[in-house]
Design a protein around this motif. Structure first.
Motif, PDB file in Angstrom:
ATOM      1  N   PHE A 169       0.816  -1.213   0.000  1.00 40.40           N
ATOM      2  CA  PHE A 169       0.000   0.000   0.000  1.00 40.40           C
ATOM      3  C   PHE A 169       0.851   1.266   0.000  1.00 40.40           C
ATOM      4  CE2 PHE A 169      -4.239  -1.690   0.757  1.00 40.40           C
ATOM      5  CZ  PHE A 169      -3.991  -2.954   1.264  1.00 40.40           C
ATOM      6  N   SER A 170       2.149   1.161  -0.229  1.00 37.27           N
ATOM      7  CA  SER A 170       3.030   2.330  -0.078  1.00 37.27           C
ATOM      8  C   SER A 170       2.677   3.485  -1.002  1.00 37.27           C
ATOM      9  CB  SER A 170       4.492   1.926  -0.270  1.00 37.27           C
ATOM     10  OG  SER A 170       4.702   1.440  -1.580  1.00 37.27           O
ATOM     11  N   LYS A 171       2.023   3.226  -2.121  1.00 39.80           N
ATOM     12  CA  LYS A 171       1.709   4.305  -3.066  1.00 39.80           C
ATOM     13  C   LYS A 171       0.209   4.578  -3.172  1.00 39.80           C
ATOM     14  CE  LYS A 171       5.980   3.830  -5.508  1.00 39.80           C
ATOM     15  NZ  LYS A 171       6.678   3.527  -6.721  1.00 39.80           N
ATOM     16  N   ILE A 172      -0.547   4.107  -2.185  1.00 37.07           N
ATOM     17  CA  ILE A 172      -1.978   4.439  -2.136  1.00 37.07           C
ATOM     18  C   ILE A 172      -2.133   5.819  -1.517  1.00 37.07           C
ATOM     19  CG2 ILE A 172      -4.095   3.912  -0.814  1.00 37.07           C
ATOM     20  CD1 ILE A 172      -3.965   2.326  -3.315  1.00 37.07           C
ATOM     21  N   THR A 173      -2.867   6.688  -2.197  1.00 33.70           N
ATOM     22  CA  THR A 173      -3.058   8.049  -1.691  1.00 33.70           C
ATOM     23  C   THR A 173      -4.435   8.252  -1.066  1.00 33.70           C
ATOM     24  OG1 THR A 173      -3.770   8.769  -3.892  1.00 33.70           O
ATOM     25  CG2 THR A 173      -1.429   9.046  -3.329  1.00 33.70           C
ATOM     26  N   PHE A 174      -5.369   7.352  -1.375  1.00 32.17           N
ATOM     27  CA  PHE A 174      -6.724   7.484  -0.833  1.00 32.17           C
ATOM     28  C   PHE A 174      -7.440   6.151  -0.985  1.00 32.17           C
ATOM     29  CE2 PHE A 174     -11.270   8.214  -1.585  1.00 32.17           C
ATOM     30  CZ  PHE A 174     -11.613   8.880  -0.422  1.00 32.17           C
ATOM     31  N   MET A 175      -8.288   5.823   0.005  1.00 33.69           N
ATOM     32  CA  MET A 175      -9.123   4.631  -0.100  1.00 33.69           C
ATOM     33  C   MET A 175     -10.464   4.945   0.559  1.00 33.69           C
ATOM     34  SD  MET A 175      -8.590   0.729   1.330  1.00 33.69           S
ATOM     35  CE  MET A 175      -7.061   0.521   0.439  1.00 33.69           C
ATOM     36  N   ASP A 176     -11.554   4.693  -0.139  1.00 28.84           N
ATOM     37  CA  ASP A 176     -12.879   4.906   0.446  1.00 28.84           C
ATOM     38  C   ASP A 176     -13.465   3.574   0.908  1.00 28.84           C
ATOM     39  OD1 ASP A 176     -13.852   3.623  -1.806  1.00 28.84           O
ATOM     40  OD2 ASP A 176     -14.972   5.335  -2.564  1.00 28.84           O
ATOM     41  N   SER A 177     -14.713   3.597   1.330  1.00 28.62           N
ATOM     42  CA  SER A 177     -15.341   2.385   1.856  1.00 28.62           C
ATOM     43  C   SER A 177     -15.457   1.281   0.805  1.00 28.62           C
ATOM     44  CB  SER A 177     -16.717   2.705   2.432  1.00 28.62           C
ATOM     45  OG  SER A 177     -17.548   3.248   1.434  1.00 28.62           O
TER      46      SER A 177
END
Length: 106
Positions: free
Chosen positions: A47-55
């Motif tokens: 997940f090192s390059k995830i900038t946003f996660m919603d439900s």
């Protein structure tokens, strides 16, 4: 919204490198990548390059957890930022998973 995923397969291990925003507009690409998980013993999601996660993204992560249980492979989450750690802790994912903070720890 941009999202991409890189899938790396090594023998019985599959690594998913998530990049960008994992939300309702990008979840189809993530779900398509899950079809590549077959005949493996271990799946690592970075997940090192995830900038946003919603439900919606969290729901898909839950589906991966259920998939690991039904297919019998181990599942590791790697390189979660502080925000994702808080979200995952709030929804109870840490009770089900092993989380590591670097590629070599997986």
């Amino acid at each position: 919204m941009s999202f991409s995923i890189e899938v790396e397969k090594k023998e019985k291990e599959v690594r998913l490198y998530l990049m960008g925003e994992l939300d309702i507009t990008t979840i189809a690409e993530f779900n398509d990548s899950l079809k590549q998980i077959e005949d493996c013993e271990k799946v690592v999601i970075d997940f090192s390059k995830i900038t946003f996660m919603d439900s919606t993204g969290i729901g898909s992560i839950m589906e991966v957890i259920y998939l690991s249980q039904s297919e019998g492979f181990s599942l590791l989450f790697e390189n979660l930022n502080e925000e994702l750690q808080e979200v995952f802790e709030t929804v109870g994912l840490f009770q089900l998973l092993k989380v590591v903070q670097g590629e070599n720890g997986a």
